[in-house]
Scaffold this motif. Structure first.
Motif, PDB file in Angstrom:
ATOM      1  N   PHE A  71       1.112  -1.183   0.260  1.00  0.00           N
ATOM      2  CA  PHE A  71       0.278   0.017  -0.152  1.00  0.00           C
ATOM      3  C   PHE A  71       0.863   1.419   0.079  1.00  0.00           C
ATOM      4  N   VAL A  72       0.301   1.981  -0.451  1.00  0.00           N
ATOM      5  CA  VAL A  72       1.206   3.334  -0.946  1.00  0.00           C
ATOM      6  C   VAL A  72       0.584   4.121  -0.283  1.00  0.00           C
ATOM      7  N   HIS A  73       1.005   5.791   0.780  1.00  0.00           N
ATOM      8  CA  HIS A  73       0.270   6.727   0.280  1.00  0.00           C
ATOM      9  C   HIS A  73       1.206   8.001   0.018  1.00  0.00           C
ATOM     10  N   LEU A  74       0.879   8.946  -0.705  1.00  0.00           N
ATOM     11  CA  LEU A  74       1.457  10.468  -1.008  1.00  0.00           C
ATOM     12  C   LEU A  74       0.964  11.703  -0.832  1.00  0.00           C
ATOM     13  N   GLU A  75       1.289  12.372   0.335  1.00  0.00           N
ATOM     14  CA  GLU A  75       0.689  14.072   0.250  1.00  0.00           C
ATOM     15  C   GLU A  75       1.730  14.640  -0.067  1.00  0.00           C
ATOM     16  N   LYS A  77       5.104  13.896   2.419  1.00  0.00           N
ATOM     17  CA  LYS A  77       4.828  12.641   3.176  1.00  0.00           C
ATOM     18  C   LYS A  77       4.694  11.479   1.869  1.00  0.00           C
ATOM     19  N   LEU A  78       5.673   9.969   2.202  1.00  0.00           N
ATOM     20  CA  LEU A  78       5.597   9.335   1.500  1.00  0.00           C
ATOM     21  C   LEU A  78       5.637   7.981   1.758  1.00  0.00           C
ATOM     22  N   SER A  79       4.665   7.177   2.121  1.00  0.00           N
ATOM     23  CA  SER A  79       4.823   6.073   3.164  1.00  0.00           C
ATOM     24  C   SER A  79       4.397   4.507   2.257  1.00  0.00           C
ATOM     25  N   PHE A  80       4.488   3.625   3.040  1.00  0.00           N
ATOM     26  CA  PHE A  80       4.430   2.156   2.143  1.00  0.00           C
ATOM     27  C   PHE A  80       4.108   1.615   3.407  1.00  0.00           C
ATOM     28  N   LEU A  81       2.984   0.843   3.271  1.00  0.00           N
ATOM     29  CA  LEU A  81       2.335  -0.759   3.949  1.00  0.00           C
ATOM     30  C   LEU A  81       3.171  -1.907   3.399  1.00  0.00           C
ATOM     31  N   LEU A  82       4.375  -2.813   4.192  1.00  0.00           N
ATOM     32  CA  LEU A  82       4.182  -4.011   2.970  1.00  0.00           C
ATOM     33  C   LEU A  82       4.099  -4.893   3.497  1.00  0.00           C
ATOM     34  N   ALA A  83       3.135  -6.084   3.151  1.00  0.00           N
ATOM     35  CA  ALA A  83       2.825  -7.216   3.835  1.00  0.00           C
ATOM     36  C   ALA A  83       3.673  -8.258   4.103  1.00  0.00           C
ATOM     37  N   PRO A  84       4.072  -9.128   5.189  1.00  0.00           N
ATOM     38  CA  PRO A  84       5.177 -10.148   5.695  1.00  0.00           C
ATOM     39  C   PRO A  84       5.666 -11.426   4.198  1.00  0.00           C
ATOM     40  N   ARG A  85       6.681 -11.471   4.403  1.00  0.00           N
ATOM     41  CA  ARG A  85       6.405 -13.005   3.725  1.00  0.00           C
ATOM     42  C   ARG A  85       7.285 -14.272   4.941  1.00  0.00           C
TER      43      ARG A  85
END
Length: 244
Positions: free
Chosen positions: A47-51, A231-239
């Motif tokens: 998931f990516v969010h840019l503001e 702000k630039l943020s990422f949410l990455l699911a684990p393996r």
């Protein structure tokens, strides 16, 4: 009416270098407060969010909120044509996202808006047990070190160290960084190296990253401009260990 003017093209370049690697299409939303987007990749892993706040721009006008649906690869191809000294002007007419570079010459590109049925995704609310900051260059070096042996990377934090490591068929690698934070827990999770590499393409957005980590929990990586205007943020699911 929407019009935005930016003197530093690298802000858009570095943001969309990462974003275009993760998602094919986005909806940029504009209002009087600035520009933002939320997007989820097709595999629902990142998931990516840019503001970008209106105060970031040299000139910013948005009388009526706009929804700008674009192909991220096309936008990135245009942004790559910007020279370091160029000013970037953005506007919208009927059916086009207009990008103009003003420098030694004035160059204008029109990106066709696309029709997408879009409901802005929202990230899950996750309460990570640990958060800490690390220099962006350390993260990039860790990726380059780990990829010698593996396509997976374990991120770990304890009271003293932030650790990136990998156990590969032909060798192992471990990078330790003394974080200097007040952390009492020991947390560890495994992630796709390629997915983190995509996120780290935004290396010019900030010199420092905030990491939120928990055992077998998604990774949160947030980049905040020194001025606080972006702000630039990422949410990455684990393996999981059972993932192939």
């Amino acid at each position: 009416m929407f019009k935005a003017e930016l003197s530093d093209s690298s802000i858009l370049k570095t943001s969309f270098d990462a974003i275009s690697s993760i998602v094919d299409e986005v909806q940029i939303q504009t209002d009087s407060e600035g520009m933002r987007l939320d997007a989820l990749d097709r595999s629902h892993i990142t998931f990516v969010h840019l503001e970008l706040k209106s105060s970031l721009f040299d000139e910013y006008i948005c009388d009526v909120p706009e929804k700008i649906n674009i192909d991220t690869d096309e936008f990135m191809r245009v942004l790559k044509r910007a020279k370091s000294q160029d000013r970037v002007l953005m506007s919208v007419d009927e059916g086009n996202f207009i990008i103009t570079f003003e420098g030694d010459a004035t160059r204008t590109f029109k990106i066709r808006l696309i029709d997408i049925e879009y409901d802005n995704p929202t990230p899950p609310q996750i309460n990570h047990p640990t958060s800490f900051k690390v220099r962006f260059s350390i993260l990039k070096d860790s990726i380059n070190d780990i990829e010698i042996f593996s396509d997976k990377i374990a991120l770990e934090v304890d009271e003293d160290y932030f650790i990136a490591s990998a156990d590969g068929e032909f060798g192992d690698a471990s990078i330790k960084y003394l974080h200097g934070e007040n952390i009492k827990e020991h947390e560890k999770a495994l992630f796709s190296l390629d997915k983190i590499r995509e996120m780290l393409k935004a290396d010019k957005f900030s010199e420092e990253a905030e990491i939120s980590l928990g055992t077998d929990m998604p990774l949160s990586l947030t980049l905040t401009m020194v001025t606080g205007d972006g702000k630039l943020s990422f949410l990455l699911a684990p393996r999981l260990e059972t993932d192939e």
